[in-house]
Each structure stands twice: as C-alpha cells, then as structure tokens.
Design a protein around this motif. Structure first.
Motif, PDB file in Angstrom:
ATOM      1  N   ASP A   1      93.759  41.259   6.125  1.00 23.08           N
ATOM      2  CA  ASP A   1      95.277  41.353   5.922  1.00 23.08           C
ATOM      3  C   ASP A   1      96.177  41.074   7.354  1.00 23.08           C
ATOM      4  OD1 ASP A   1      94.272  43.522   7.127  1.00 23.08           O
ATOM      5  OD2 ASP A   1      95.099  45.272   5.516  1.00 23.08           O
ATOM      6  N   THR A   2      95.451  40.991   8.188  1.00 18.58           N
ATOM      7  CA  THR A   2      96.114  40.790   9.751  1.00 18.58           C
ATOM      8  C   THR A   2      95.886  39.558  10.185  1.00 18.58           C
ATOM      9  OG1 THR A   2      94.409  41.702  10.979  1.00 18.58           O
ATOM     10  CG2 THR A   2      96.088  43.237  10.384  1.00 18.58           C
ATOM     11  N   CYS A   3      95.319  38.663   9.106  1.00 16.09           N
ATOM     12  CA  CYS A   3      94.890  37.145   9.439  1.00 16.09           C
ATOM     13  C   CYS A   3      95.783  36.091   9.304  1.00 16.09           C
ATOM     14  CB  CYS A   3      93.392  36.953   8.659  1.00 16.09           C
ATOM     15  SG  CYS A   3      92.832  35.471   8.801  1.00 16.09           S
ATOM     16  N   ALA A   4      95.956  35.163   9.885  1.00 17.22           N
ATOM     17  CA  ALA A   4      96.877  34.041   9.516  1.00 17.22           C
ATOM     18  C   ALA A   4      96.499  33.491   8.055  1.00 17.22           C
ATOM     19  CB  ALA A   4      96.630  32.762  10.481  1.00 17.22           C
TER      20      ALA A   4
ATOM     21  N   VAL B   1      92.313  32.970   6.102  1.00 15.26           N
ATOM     22  CA  VAL B   1      91.975  34.053   5.409  1.00 15.26           C
ATOM     23  C   VAL B   1      90.644  33.805   4.684  1.00 15.26           C
ATOM     24  CG1 VAL B   1      92.389  35.641   3.238  1.00 15.26           C
ATOM     25  CG2 VAL B   1      94.171  35.316   5.014  1.00 15.26           C
ATOM     26  N   ALA B   2      90.488  32.569   4.165  1.00 13.42           N
ATOM     27  CA  ALA B   2      89.151  32.077   3.294  1.00 13.42           C
ATOM     28  C   ALA B   2      87.965  31.980   4.261  1.00 13.42           C
ATOM     29  CB  ALA B   2      89.630  30.772   2.559  1.00 13.42           C
ATOM     30  N   ASP B   3      88.343  31.980   5.597  1.00 18.10           N
ATOM     31  CA  ASP B   3      87.315  31.890   6.557  1.00 18.10           C
ATOM     32  C   ASP B   3      86.993  33.181   6.979  1.00 18.10           C
ATOM     33  OD1 ASP B   3      86.717  29.079   6.077  1.00 18.10           O
ATOM     34  OD2 ASP B   3      88.377  28.657   7.590  1.00 18.10           O
TER      35      ASP B   3
ATOM     36  N   ASP C   1      81.833  39.370   9.915  1.00 23.21           N
ATOM     37  CA  ASP C   1      80.682  38.702  10.983  1.00 23.21           C
ATOM     38  C   ASP C   1      81.856  38.072  11.974  1.00 23.21           C
ATOM     39  OD1 ASP C   1      78.556  39.998   9.890  1.00 23.21           O
ATOM     40  OD2 ASP C   1      78.212  38.126   8.907  1.00 23.21           O
ATOM     41  N   ASN C   2      82.956  37.404  11.544  1.00 23.46           N
ATOM     42  CA  ASN C   2      83.581  36.723  12.535  1.00 23.46           C
ATOM     43  C   ASN C   2      85.161  37.364  12.337  1.00 23.46           C
ATOM     44  OD1 ASN C   2      85.011  34.960  14.130  1.00 23.46           O
ATOM     45  ND2 ASN C   2      84.568  33.243  12.563  1.00 23.46           N
ATOM     46  N   PRO C   3      85.304  38.522  12.922  1.00 27.43           N
ATOM     47  CA  PRO C   3      86.516  39.350  12.284  1.00 27.43           C
ATOM     48  C   PRO C   3      87.741  38.838  13.254  1.00 27.43           C
ATOM     49  CG  PRO C   3      85.292  40.788  13.829  1.00 27.43           C
ATOM     50  CD  PRO C   3      84.388  39.421  13.349  1.00 27.43           C
TER      51      PRO C   3
END
Length: 125
Positions: free
Chosen positions: A17-20, A24-26, A30-32
């Motif tokens: 929810d803080t991701c571009a 989001v799909a990626d 494991d890759n926060p």
C-alpha cells in the motif's frame, strides 16, 4: 533522530500500500523495497533535507521507469531501495530534481509511509 533509526523505520513500514501503483503486482515480502523509491526518498528528505536524485531504470536498452534516492547535505548518497532491481534492470544517470509540489500520483502512498515512519519512531523514542 539518527539516520539509522529512520532507515529502520522506513524498512519496517514498506508494504504494497506504500508501493508505486505500477509496481504493486511485483511487490512481495521477499522484495519489500520494490516500488518504494519515490516515497522513501521523500520521507528521508523530510527528516534530513539534502537533494533528491533521479536516474533511469533501463531494461534491454529501453527506459522503463525512473528511480529515486537521496544525497544528504554532507554529500552522502543514500539509496535504500536499490536492491529492488533484478540483474536485468540497470539504473543509469543521476540527476538532482526539485521536490514535487502540489498534487502527485503518489500522495496517498507518501502520506501513509510518512505516518507509519513517524509512528514507529515515536514508539522507539
């Protein structure tokens, strides 16, 4: 407030929810740091000032995105999200950019990340 404390609070505050939106799909646990560069750079800038730096993300010779990080007032470069990229993704260039003013497409994500970081720092104080 130390740089180390803010870095820890940022890393603990990342989520889908803080991701571009385009990443989001990626995003995975494991890759926060995936898709967190712009919001992270802005929050770090809130605490320490300095400059915002932007480079291009290149895949197969084509620009696919931009990547943001910080140059602190003492000149130290801090890129908390560089590890998000796979071996096929390369960041090139480093151009200082002016902090966006007014409404942007990442306002919601930035506000959420900033509030989480502030709350985590208050808990640890």
């Amino acid at each position: 407030m130390t740089l180390e404390a803010v870095i820890l609070a940022l890393r603990e505050s990342w989520g889908p929810d803080t991701c571009a939106p385009e990443d989001v799909a990626d995003w995975t646990p494991d890759n926060p740091s995936r898709g967190q560069c712009a919001t992270t750079a802005l929050v770090l800038h809130d605490f320490f000032g300095g400059s915002l730096v932007m480079g291009e993300v290149i895949v197969d010779g084509q620009r696919v995105d931009f990547h943001w990080w910080n140059r602190l007032p003492d000149g130290e470069q801090v890129d908390l999200t560089l590890e998000q990229f796979g071996p096929h993704e390369h960041v090139v260039g480093a151009m200082e950019v002016v902090r966006p003013t007014g409404k942007t497409r990442m306002d919601t994500q930035y506000a959420l990340l900033a509030s989480r970081v502030t709350a985590r720092l208050a808990q640890s104080a």
